[in-house]
Design an enzyme around this catalytic site. Structure first.
Site, short mmCIF file in Angstrom:
data_model
loop_
_atom_site.label_atom_id
_atom_site.label_comp_id
_atom_site.label_asym_id
_atom_site.label_seq_id
_atom_site.Cartn_x
_atom_site.Cartn_y
_atom_site.Cartn_z
N HIS A 147 1.23 54.16 49.19
CA HIS A 147 0.00 54.55 49.88
C HIS A 147 0.30 55.49 51.04
O HIS A 147 1.35 55.38 51.68
CB HIS A 147 -0.74 53.32 50.43
CG HIS A 147 -1.35 52.44 49.39
ND1 HIS A 147 -2.61 52.64 48.89
CD2 HIS A 147 -0.86 51.35 48.75
CE1 HIS A 147 -2.88 51.71 47.98
NE2 HIS A 147 -1.83 50.91 47.89
N HIS A 190 3.96 45.59 41.10
CA HIS A 190 3.19 44.35 41.20
C HIS A 190 1.86 44.51 40.48
O HIS A 190 1.52 45.59 40.01
CB HIS A 190 3.00 43.94 42.67
CG HIS A 190 2.17 44.86 43.50
ND1 HIS A 190 2.57 46.15 43.82
CD2 HIS A 190 0.95 44.71 44.08
CE1 HIS A 190 1.65 46.72 44.56
NE2 HIS A 190 0.66 45.88 44.72
N HIS A 237 -1.46 44.32 41.18
CA HIS A 237 -2.75 44.76 41.68
C HIS A 237 -3.29 45.95 40.87
O HIS A 237 -2.53 46.82 40.44
CB HIS A 237 -2.66 45.12 43.16
CG HIS A 237 -2.53 43.92 44.04
ND1 HIS A 237 -2.10 43.99 45.35
CD2 HIS A 237 -2.77 42.60 43.80
CE1 HIS A 237 -2.09 42.77 45.87
NE2 HIS A 237 -2.50 41.92 44.95
N HIS A 250 -2.40 49.62 40.97
CA HIS A 250 -1.06 49.95 40.51
C HIS A 250 -0.91 49.82 39.00
O HIS A 250 0.06 50.28 38.43
CB HIS A 250 -0.03 49.05 41.20
CG HIS A 250 0.03 49.24 42.68
ND1 HIS A 250 1.08 49.84 43.32
CD2 HIS A 250 -0.86 48.92 43.65
CE1 HIS A 250 0.85 49.89 44.62
NE2 HIS A 250 -0.33 49.33 44.84
N ASP A 299 3.93 48.17 47.56
CA ASP A 299 3.19 47.83 48.78
C ASP A 299 3.97 46.87 49.68
O ASP A 299 3.37 46.18 50.50
CB ASP A 299 1.84 47.20 48.41
CG ASP A 299 0.85 48.19 47.85
OD1 ASP A 299 1.17 49.39 47.78
OD2 ASP A 299 -0.25 47.76 47.45
N HIS A 341 3.81 40.57 49.79
CA HIS A 341 2.49 41.14 49.44
C HIS A 341 1.93 40.40 48.23
O HIS A 341 0.77 39.98 48.24
CB HIS A 341 2.66 42.63 49.15
CG HIS A 341 1.39 43.36 48.85
ND1 HIS A 341 0.40 43.55 49.80
CD2 HIS A 341 0.95 43.96 47.71
CE1 HIS A 341 -0.60 44.23 49.26
NE2 HIS A 341 -0.30 44.49 47.99
#
Length: 257
Positions: free
Chosen positions: A169, A53, A55, A58, A131, A109
């Site tokens: 994570h 994704h 973000h 990442h 995530d 997410h």
């Protein structure tokens, strides 16, 4: 096929797969750990980067890694990447040397979030879930809805139980603390908390974790279980069906300290 978790930032993992003279990485939010690993393994070529994704934690290392290695980037078709990438969606497959990867859309997410599943010959399968799914937890709903996340987790939970879940994570201990507040009498959860506590005391990752373990200890995969439903409804009587129960559970986790 070697599977390695490269620590990044405070609690991220950049997953790396290594076979002979080829390497693949997943969600490189920072280029430095990847480049350091490559420098210590001369002759190995980073040729593929997977992204779950958009973000920044990442994707932040993509530009430098592509410039330095020329690796191809494969990511979610519905999300914008900082480099040229091949967009993927539900049901897509692609090959990396002798491995075939399956792509699963898992919105929640983020709206375009995807996950990657593969199995090396003679080894347990691997799931790179970004995530969406964490050990003992799930991602916050920044863009999607509770119904979307519940459906996404249902589809991941349906994968083979011996799949190694590679989350992005190291949130496991805090997630398990919340899970114990929801299901304090779950013996599998109590045992897993002990195991993960010992691993972290030794400076070791709690990941990957078997999917069958997550089915036994993760409240977000167990939101239909009577023990979880009862706890959620006691916390908030507005949990009247499976979606509202999941939504209340996620909000409970957001507020949990």
């Amino acid at each position: 096929m070697e599977l390695i978790a490269l620590p990044a930032f405070a609690d991220n993992y950049i997953w790396l797969m290594h076979k002979d003279r080829h390497a693949l990485v997943v969600d490189p939010g920072d280029s430095a750990p990847v480049l350091a690993w490559m420098q210590s393994h001369p002759g190995v070529q980073l040729d593929t980067i997977l992204v779950t994704h958009h973000h920044a934690d990442h994707t932040g290392g993509l530009v430098e890694l592509v410039e330095r290695t020329g690796a191809r980037v494969l990511g979610p078709a519905m999300e914008k990447m900082p480099v040229m990438s091949q967009g993927l969606g539900q049901g897509d497959v692609f090959d990396w040397h002798e491995l075939t990867f399956e792509v699963h859309e898992v919105p929640g997410h983020t709206l375009g979030h995807i996950a990657f599943w593969t199995q090396a010959p003679g080894q347990d399968p691997v799931l790179f879930c970004g995530d969406t799914l964490f050990s003992g937890g799930c991602g916050r709903l920044f863009e999607g809805t509770p119904a979307q996340m519940l459906d996404s987790l249902d589809r991941l939970a349906a994968l083979p139980g011996h799949t190694r879940v590679c989350c992005a994570h190291e949130y496991t201990l805090s997630n398990l603390k919340f899970a114990l507040a929801v299901e304090p009498g779950n013996p599998a959860l109590i045992a897993h908390m002990g195991l993960c506590t010992r691993l972290r005391e030794q400076g070791l990752p709690t990941l990957p974790v078997a999917l069958h373990t997550e089915r036994a200890i993760n409240p977000f995969l167990r939101s239909r279980e009577p023990t979880v439903c009862s706890a959620v409804r006691l916390h908030n009587p507005q949990a009247v069906d499976e979606v509202s129960t999941f939504a209340v559970l996620r909000q409970w986790k957001n507020d949990f300290r």
